[in-house]
Design a protein around this motif. Structure first.
Motif, PDB file in Angstrom:
ATOM      1  N   VAL A  40      -4.459 -39.292  30.443  1.00  0.00           N
ATOM      2  CA  VAL A  40      -3.134 -39.896  30.298  1.00  0.00           C
ATOM      3  C   VAL A  40      -3.007 -41.150  31.159  1.00  0.00           C
ATOM      4  CG1 VAL A  40      -0.653 -39.511  30.591  1.00  0.00           C
ATOM      5  CG2 VAL A  40      -2.118 -37.649  29.793  1.00  0.00           C
ATOM      6  N   VAL A  41      -3.645 -41.146  32.332  1.00  0.00           N
ATOM      7  CA  VAL A  41      -3.495 -42.259  33.272  1.00  0.00           C
ATOM      8  C   VAL A  41      -4.070 -43.572  32.730  1.00  0.00           C
ATOM      9  CG1 VAL A  41      -3.993 -43.090  35.596  1.00  0.00           C
ATOM     10  CG2 VAL A  41      -3.438 -40.685  35.237  1.00  0.00           C
ATOM     11  N   PRO A  42      -5.355 -43.638  32.323  1.00  0.00           N
ATOM     12  CA  PRO A  42      -5.871 -44.910  31.804  1.00  0.00           C
ATOM     13  C   PRO A  42      -5.186 -45.362  30.515  1.00  0.00           C
ATOM     14  CG  PRO A  42      -7.483 -43.164  31.462  1.00  0.00           C
ATOM     15  CD  PRO A  42      -6.425 -42.609  32.372  1.00  0.00           C
ATOM     16  N   ILE A  43      -4.784 -44.403  29.668  1.00  0.00           N
ATOM     17  CA  ILE A  43      -4.088 -44.774  28.430  1.00  0.00           C
ATOM     18  C   ILE A  43      -2.719 -45.366  28.758  1.00  0.00           C
ATOM     19  CG2 ILE A  43      -3.050 -43.877  26.320  1.00  0.00           C
ATOM     20  CD1 ILE A  43      -5.338 -41.835  26.200  1.00  0.00           C
ATOM     21  N   THR A  44      -2.017 -44.735  29.699  1.00  0.00           N
ATOM     22  CA  THR A  44      -0.725 -45.264  30.140  1.00  0.00           C
ATOM     23  C   THR A  44      -0.885 -46.648  30.758  1.00  0.00           C
ATOM     24  OG1 THR A  44       0.056 -43.020  30.599  1.00  0.00           O
ATOM     25  CG2 THR A  44       1.293 -44.826  31.592  1.00  0.00           C
ATOM     26  N   LYS A  45      -1.950 -46.827  31.501  1.00  0.00           N
ATOM     27  CA  LYS A  45      -2.229 -48.117  32.136  1.00  0.00           C
ATOM     28  C   LYS A  45      -2.405 -49.219  31.094  1.00  0.00           C
ATOM     29  CE  LYS A  45      -5.433 -50.077  35.560  1.00  0.00           C
ATOM     30  NZ  LYS A  45      -6.608 -49.761  36.394  1.00  0.00           N
ATOM     31  N   LEU A  46      -3.162 -48.935  30.049  1.00  0.00           N
ATOM     32  CA  LEU A  46      -3.395 -49.910  28.989  1.00  0.00           C
ATOM     33  C   LEU A  46      -2.099 -50.268  28.268  1.00  0.00           C
ATOM     34  CD1 LEU A  46      -6.714 -48.506  27.471  1.00  0.00           C
ATOM     35  CD2 LEU A  46      -6.447 -50.641  28.723  1.00  0.00           C
ATOM     36  N   VAL A  47      -1.292 -49.261  27.972  1.00  0.00           N
ATOM     37  CA  VAL A  47      -0.032 -49.489  27.263  1.00  0.00           C
ATOM     38  C   VAL A  47       0.947 -50.263  28.141  1.00  0.00           C
ATOM     39  CG1 VAL A  47       1.979 -48.375  26.219  1.00  0.00           C
ATOM     40  CG2 VAL A  47      -0.307 -47.464  25.792  1.00  0.00           C
ATOM     41  N   TRP A  48       1.045 -49.868  29.415  1.00  0.00           N
ATOM     42  CA  TRP A  48       2.017 -50.485  30.323  1.00  0.00           C
ATOM     43  C   TRP A  48       1.719 -51.970  30.549  1.00  0.00           C
ATOM     44  CZ3 TRP A  48       6.678 -50.140  31.973  1.00  0.00           C
ATOM     45  CH2 TRP A  48       7.079 -50.774  33.148  1.00  0.00           C
ATOM     46  N   PHE A  49       0.467 -52.269  30.926  1.00  0.00           N
ATOM     47  CA  PHE A  49       0.120 -53.658  31.232  1.00  0.00           C
ATOM     48  C   PHE A  49      -0.170 -54.484  29.970  1.00  0.00           C
ATOM     49  CE2 PHE A  49      -0.987 -51.593  35.307  1.00  0.00           C
ATOM     50  CZ  PHE A  49      -0.180 -52.355  36.139  1.00  0.00           C
TER      51      PHE A  49
ATOM     52  N   THR B  87      -0.838 -58.658  38.553  1.00  0.00           N
ATOM     53  CA  THR B  87      -1.918 -59.169  39.390  1.00  0.00           C
ATOM     54  C   THR B  87      -3.042 -58.147  39.429  1.00  0.00           C
ATOM     55  OG1 THR B  87      -1.066 -58.167  41.440  1.00  0.00           O
ATOM     56  CG2 THR B  87      -0.211 -60.353  40.832  1.00  0.00           C
ATOM     57  N   LEU B  88      -4.158 -58.541  40.027  1.00  0.00           N
ATOM     58  CA  LEU B  88      -5.291 -57.627  40.152  1.00  0.00           C
ATOM     59  C   LEU B  88      -4.920 -56.423  41.004  1.00  0.00           C
ATOM     60  CD1 LEU B  88      -8.260 -57.339  39.310  1.00  0.00           C
ATOM     61  CD2 LEU B  88      -8.901 -58.464  41.451  1.00  0.00           C
ATOM     62  N   GLN B  89      -4.108 -56.635  42.019  1.00  0.00           N
ATOM     63  CA  GLN B  89      -3.672 -55.527  42.870  1.00  0.00           C
ATOM     64  C   GLN B  89      -2.778 -54.552  42.108  1.00  0.00           C
ATOM     65  OE1 GLN B  89      -2.080 -57.483  46.448  1.00  0.00           O
ATOM     66  NE2 GLN B  89      -3.703 -56.465  47.585  1.00  0.00           N
ATOM     67  N   ASP B  90      -1.967 -55.088  41.193  1.00  0.00           N
ATOM     68  CA  ASP B  90      -1.122 -54.207  40.373  1.00  0.00           C
ATOM     69  C   ASP B  90      -1.987 -53.240  39.565  1.00  0.00           C
ATOM     70  OD1 ASP B  90       1.294 -55.350  41.178  1.00  0.00           O
ATOM     71  OD2 ASP B  90       1.175 -56.915  39.650  1.00  0.00           O
ATOM     72  N   LEU B  91      -3.115 -53.750  39.036  1.00  0.00           N
ATOM     73  CA  LEU B  91      -4.034 -52.891  38.282  1.00  0.00           C
ATOM     74  C   LEU B  91      -4.718 -51.879  39.196  1.00  0.00           C
ATOM     75  CD1 LEU B  91      -5.832 -55.410  35.880  1.00  0.00           C
ATOM     76  CD2 LEU B  91      -4.045 -53.778  35.302  1.00  0.00           C
ATOM     77  N   GLN B  92      -5.158 -52.352  40.359  1.00  0.00           N
ATOM     78  CA  GLN B  92      -5.897 -51.486  41.275  1.00  0.00           C
ATOM     79  C   GLN B  92      -5.040 -50.343  41.797  1.00  0.00           C
ATOM     80  OE1 GLN B  92      -7.133 -54.421  44.146  1.00  0.00           O
ATOM     81  NE2 GLN B  92      -9.099 -54.776  43.145  1.00  0.00           N
ATOM     82  N   TYR B  93      -3.773 -50.619  42.050  1.00  0.00           N
ATOM     83  CA  TYR B  93      -2.910 -49.615  42.656  1.00  0.00           C
ATOM     84  C   TYR B  93      -2.013 -48.913  41.648  1.00  0.00           C
ATOM     85  CZ  TYR B  93      -4.300 -51.465  47.193  1.00  0.00           C
ATOM     86  OH  TYR B  93      -5.027 -51.841  48.293  1.00  0.00           O
ATOM     87  N   PHE B  94      -2.261 -49.147  40.363  1.00  0.00           N
ATOM     88  CA  PHE B  94      -1.439 -48.487  39.354  1.00  0.00           C
ATOM     89  C   PHE B  94      -1.689 -46.987  39.372  1.00  0.00           C
ATOM     90  CE2 PHE B  94      -0.831 -46.911  34.979  1.00  0.00           C
ATOM     91  CZ  PHE B  94       0.500 -47.230  34.807  1.00  0.00           C
ATOM     92  N   SER B  95      -0.649 -46.236  39.612  1.00  0.00           N
ATOM     93  CA  SER B  95      -0.778 -44.780  39.671  1.00  0.00           C
ATOM     94  C   SER B  95       0.563 -44.157  39.304  1.00  0.00           C
ATOM     95  CB  SER B  95      -1.207 -44.332  41.076  1.00  0.00           C
ATOM     96  OG  SER B  95      -1.434 -42.946  41.127  1.00  0.00           O
ATOM     97  N   PRO B  96       0.801 -43.952  38.008  1.00  0.00           N
ATOM     98  CA  PRO B  96       2.104 -43.419  37.572  1.00  0.00           C
ATOM     99  C   PRO B  96       2.362 -42.019  38.103  1.00  0.00           C
ATOM    100  CG  PRO B  96       0.515 -43.354  35.777  1.00  0.00           C
ATOM    101  CD  PRO B  96      -0.139 -44.130  36.895  1.00  0.00           C
ATOM    102  N   LEU B  97       3.617 -41.766  38.436  1.00  0.00           N
ATOM    103  CA  LEU B  97       4.061 -40.450  38.913  1.00  0.00           C
ATOM    104  C   LEU B  97       3.320 -40.007  40.176  1.00  0.00           C
ATOM    105  CD1 LEU B  97       4.366 -38.566  35.492  1.00  0.00           C
ATOM    106  CD2 LEU B  97       6.101 -39.884  36.709  1.00  0.00           C
ATOM    107  N   SER B  98       3.013 -40.983  41.038  1.00  0.00           N
ATOM    108  CA  SER B  98       2.359 -40.670  42.316  1.00  0.00           C
ATOM    109  C   SER B  98       3.265 -41.095  43.463  1.00  0.00           C
ATOM    110  CB  SER B  98       1.017 -41.397  42.429  1.00  0.00           C
ATOM    111  OG  SER B  98       1.232 -42.787  42.620  1.00  0.00           O
ATOM    112  N   LEU B  99       2.912 -40.669  44.673  1.00  0.00           N
ATOM    113  CA  LEU B  99       3.676 -41.090  45.843  1.00  0.00           C
ATOM    114  C   LEU B  99       3.561 -42.599  46.054  1.00  0.00           C
ATOM    115  CD1 LEU B  99       2.991 -38.298  48.501  1.00  0.00           C
ATOM    116  CD2 LEU B  99       5.032 -38.650  47.097  1.00  0.00           C
ATOM    117  N   LEU B 100       2.411 -43.169  45.695  1.00  0.00           N
ATOM    118  CA  LEU B 100       2.218 -44.609  45.872  1.00  0.00           C
ATOM    119  C   LEU B 100       3.171 -45.413  44.996  1.00  0.00           C
ATOM    120  CD1 LEU B 100       0.502 -46.752  47.326  1.00  0.00           C
ATOM    121  CD2 LEU B 100      -1.026 -46.745  45.354  1.00  0.00           C
ATOM    122  N   SER B 101       3.551 -44.853  43.858  1.00  0.00           N
ATOM    123  CA  SER B 101       4.423 -45.577  42.932  1.00  0.00           C
ATOM    124  C   SER B 101       5.866 -45.643  43.413  1.00  0.00           C
ATOM    125  CB  SER B 101       4.377 -44.926  41.550  1.00  0.00           C
ATOM    126  OG  SER B 101       4.936 -43.620  41.577  1.00  0.00           O
ATOM    127  N   ILE B 102       6.214 -44.877  44.441  1.00  0.00           N
ATOM    128  CA  ILE B 102       7.605 -44.872  44.921  1.00  0.00           C
ATOM    129  C   ILE B 102       7.742 -45.479  46.314  1.00  0.00           C
ATOM    130  CG2 ILE B 102       8.219 -42.869  43.503  1.00  0.00           C
ATOM    131  CD1 ILE B 102       7.984 -41.128  45.988  1.00  0.00           C
TER     132      ILE B 102
END
Length: 219
Positions: free
Chosen positions: A116-125, A133-148
């Motif tokens: 679900v994560v890589p598919i969501t990443k492709l759809v979102w971006f 940015t490149l950092q947005d891709l590197q740190y993309f983590s839906p429904l994680s503590l990092l996302s909040i």
């Protein structure tokens, strides 16, 4: 026969593994070809490196990608083996009897949740947040503590553990526990505790190792 036992008994394991790897390879390839563009890499390094050095990094990155694709099946075989081994040790120490192969297959089937994560990443971006940015891709983590949290306010070494603590990892634990519950016929809460004390402990040691490396190599 329970649902999990029915899946473990009826699904062709080799076909499932090949289909899973093909989907993972496809999402990785599309991500590298569509989302991670040369312009994106250049914008990220333009203020720190010379143009020639950036072009060299891009060329080296493309070569490494083609090395990484064949390694991916081996990586997931190793991951399933390690997860199954952690569970198997816990099962034996708890006095139960489960075939190691079934635990390996359980780890393999449960891995689907992470697709679900890589598919969501492709759809979102690809469709919605196209100015990234490149950092947005590197740190993309839906429904994680990092996302909040605000990434600029945390230490770099905290990024990985905050990324790892996400809803999909929790679902993975629940699936492993349900698989054990179906195979062993013990209380679900007890099987969840077994997952936490085996796979969870192994995951904790891995996170500590990665954090140690991050702190060591950060100037």
């Amino acid at each position: 026969m329970t649902f999990v036992k029915l899946i473990l008994a009826s699904v062709n394991k080799y076909f499932f593994f090949c289909a899973l790897i093909c989907l993972l390879l496809l999402t990785a390839y599309v991500n590298n070809r569509i989302l991670v563009t040369d312009d994106l890499i250049y914008d990220f390094y333009s203020e720190r490196l010379a143009y020639e050095r950036i072009m060299e990094l891009i060329e080296n990155g493309e070569r490494l990608q083609w090395i990484a694709y064949p390694i991916m099946p081996l990586y997931y075989l190793l991951k399933f083996f390690v997860v199954a081994l952690c569970l198997y040790i816990g099962v034996l120490l708890s006095g139960y009897s489960v075939n190691f192969t079934k635990l390996f297959h359980l780890a393999m089937f449960s891995e689907v949740v992470f697709l679900v994560v890589p598919i969501t990443k492709l759809v979102w971006f690809g469709l919605f947040f196209t100015e990234y940015t490149l950092q947005d891709l590197q740190y993309f983590s839906p429904l994680s503590l990092l996302s909040i949290v605000d990434r600029s306010t945390i230490e770099p070494w905290l990024a990985y553990p905050l990324q790892l603590f996400n809803a999909f990892e929790i679902i993975y634990w629940l699936l492993l526990a349900y698989g054990l519950y179906s195979l062993i016929k013990e209380r679900y809460s007890k099987m969840l505790g077994l997952v936490a004390s085996t796979y969870g402990m192994g995951l904790l040691l891995w996170v500590v190792f990665i954090v140690f490396l991050s702190i060591s190599i950060t100037p």
